[in-house]
Design an enzyme around this catalytic site. Structure first.
Site, PDB file in Angstrom:
ATOM      1  CD  GLU A   1      -0.467   7.457   5.273  1.00 23.52           C
ATOM      2  OE1 GLU A   1       0.719   7.582   5.596  1.00 23.52           O
ATOM      3  OE2 GLU A   1      -0.991   6.342   5.067  1.00 23.52           O
TER       4      GLU A   1
ATOM      5  CG  ASP B   1      -1.835   1.252   1.227  1.00 22.55           C
ATOM      6  OD1 ASP B   1      -2.471   1.515   0.182  1.00 22.55           O
ATOM      7  OD2 ASP B   1      -1.913   1.958   2.245  1.00 22.55           O
ATOM      8  CB  SER B   2       0.184   4.764  -0.866  1.00 19.28           C
ATOM      9  OG  SER B   2      -0.998   4.868  -0.104  1.00 19.28           O
TER      10      SER B   2
ATOM     11  CE1 TYR C   1       2.769   5.996  -3.378  1.00 16.78           C
ATOM     12  CE2 TYR C   1       1.777   4.160  -4.557  1.00 16.78           C
ATOM     13  CZ  TYR C   1       2.859   4.724  -3.912  1.00 16.78           C
ATOM     14  OH  TYR C   1       4.028   4.018  -3.819  1.00 16.78           O
TER      15      TYR C   1
ATOM     16  CB  CYS D   1      -3.096   0.585  -2.606  1.00 12.38           C
ATOM     17  SG  CYS D   1      -3.094   2.330  -3.058  1.00 12.38           S
ATOM     18  CG  ASN D   2      -9.489   0.790  -3.263  1.00 11.26           C
ATOM     19  OD1 ASN D   2     -10.374   0.132  -3.764  1.00 11.26           O
ATOM     20  ND2 ASN D   2      -9.184   0.707  -1.976  1.00 11.26           N
ATOM     21  CB  THR D   3      -4.685   5.031  -5.421  1.00 12.09           C
ATOM     22  OG1 THR D   3      -5.612   5.560  -4.467  1.00 12.09           O
ATOM     23  CG2 THR D   3      -4.250   6.116  -6.360  1.00 12.09           C
TER      24      THR D   3
ATOM     25  CB  CYS E   1      -9.691   4.723   0.041  1.00 10.29           C
ATOM     26  SG  CYS E   1      -8.063   5.194   0.675  1.00 10.29           S
ATOM     27  CB  THR E   2      -6.886  -0.040   1.839  1.00  6.20           C
ATOM     28  OG1 THR E   2      -5.770   0.759   1.418  1.00  6.20           O
ATOM     29  CG2 THR E   2      -7.259  -0.995   0.740  1.00  6.20           C
ATOM     30  CG  HIS E   3      -5.369   5.178   3.998  1.00  6.69           C
ATOM     31  ND1 HIS E   3      -4.779   4.559   2.933  1.00  6.69           N
ATOM     32  CD2 HIS E   3      -4.362   5.812   4.673  1.00  6.69           C
ATOM     33  CE1 HIS E   3      -3.479   4.810   2.945  1.00  6.69           C
ATOM     34  NE2 HIS E   3      -3.202   5.568   3.990  1.00  6.69           N
TER      35      HIS E   3
HETATM   36  N1  DGL Z   1      -4.959   3.350   0.594  1.00 11.48           N
HETATM   37  C1  DGL Z   1      -4.976   3.779  -0.735  1.00 11.48           C
HETATM   38  C2  DGL Z   1      -6.212   3.389  -1.484  1.00 11.48           C
HETATM   39  O1  DGL Z   1      -6.798   2.382  -1.165  1.00 11.48           O
HETATM   40  C3  DGL Z   1      -4.535   5.111  -1.143  1.00 11.48           C
HETATM   41  C4  DGL Z   1      -4.267   6.182  -0.328  1.00 11.48           C
HETATM   42  C5  DGL Z   1      -3.387   7.224  -0.948  1.00 11.48           C
HETATM   43  O2  DGL Z   1      -2.192   6.995  -0.891  1.00 11.48           O
HETATM   44  O3  DGL Z   1      -3.908   8.207  -1.452  1.00 11.48           O
HETATM   45  O4  DGL Z   1      -6.605   4.058  -2.419  1.00 11.48           O
END
Ligand code: DGL
Length: 272
Positions: free
Chosen positions: A157, A9-10, A41, A72-74, A191-193
């Site tokens: 973050e 992941d980012s 990201y 990470c979805n992005t 988004c995994t966050h």
């Molecule tokens: N956790 C990431 C996702 O699922 C991206 C977060 C990011 O770095 O912007 O998209």
């Protein structure tokens, strides 16, 4: 060659996916890589996300992972297809890279009654329209409305996900989504966050709307993948270990990761 499952992941978000995968399959070894030094990201260009993700995948391959999950979805939206189709055949056709969007899209058909759903995600994921495309292939009758939430990942973050500031931005984006389509009865946290903001998102979302955190679906989909690909499953080592790598300072990673996983974490620093 045998090795751990690589999870990328980012930053910290992939830990929400790792937690669910590990709960379902504790027997395997895991190698987590967070590119915290270059997160987020979500506001970066297609090309940059692709380059960063490819570097991370190569590193996890070099460290012996036969399979890497882009948690990470992005990265899944912007880099997965190119890596699968263009890079993997050149690097090592026997390895695999999987994403998180397809398994999440698959679950939605049984959840929505109104056939109107929403997606919360980073600006990059929303712009890519990957969810719209994947859901459209599986369930053409479902109307998908995306809402970019550019402040949510930075809040997480920076450890601000419990603050009043988080309430402000969460409510703002929920209101924007429901103004676009008031008939939505299910929302994917794309988004995994975002599971870290779950309580705040729940608080500001009408109670009849289902909120879908993707970790559980990604974990089930990976277990199913292993059932269908026993040759890959046999290449994953099984000592129940977990190792963390970060491109940032390990001390701050350890502090934040502990909150995501409910157990102490000792990360190692790497350069990509
Ligand atoms: N956790 C990431 C996702 O699922 C991206 C977060 C990011 O770095 O912007 O998209």
């Amino acid at each position: 060659m045998a090795g751990s499952i690589g999870i990328f992941d980012s930053g910290y978000g992939g830990l929400t996916v790792l937690r669910e995968i590990r709960q379902l399959m504790p027997e395997y070894d895991y190698l987590y890589l967070g590119d915290n030094a270059r997160a987020p990201y979500g506001t970066r260009s297609f090309e940059v996300v692709y380059q960063f993700t490819l570097q991370a995948v190569r590193r996890l391959f070099d460290m012996g992972c036969p399979l890497v999950v882009l948690a990470c979805n992005t990265a899944s939206a912007k880099a997965l297809r190119t890596i699968q189709q263009r890079d993997l055949p050149l690097i090592d056709p026997s390895r695999r890279v999987l994403g998180v969007i397809r398994p999440t899209a698959e679950c939605i058909g049984n959840i929505t009654q109104t056939r109107h759903i929403g997606i919360f995600a980073t600006p990059g994921t929303i712009r890519s329209q990957t969810y719209d495309i994947e859901i459209g292939k599986l369930f053409p009758d479902i109307r998908v409305t995306g809402q970019a939430c550019p402040m949510w990942v930075p809040l997480i973050e920076n450890g601000e996900y419990n603050s009043d500031g988080a309430d402000y931005f969460v409510k703002k984006n929920i209101d924007q989504l429901l103004t676009q389509d008031p008939d939505i009865d299910a929302i994917i946290l794309g988004c995994t966050h975002y599971p870290l903001l779950f309580d705040k998102i729940r608080k500001h979302t009408p109670s009849h709307i289902h909120l879908i955190s993707q970790g559980e679906y990604v974990a089930k989909s990976l277990a199913d993948y292993f059932r269908r690909h026993p040759d890959m499953q046999a290449r994953i080592t099984q000592q129940g270990t977990i190792r963390f790598l970060t491109t940032e300072h390990p001390t701050s990673f350890n502090e934040s990761a502990t909150a995501f996983l409910d157990h102490p974490v000792t990360a190692e620093h790497i350069h990509l």
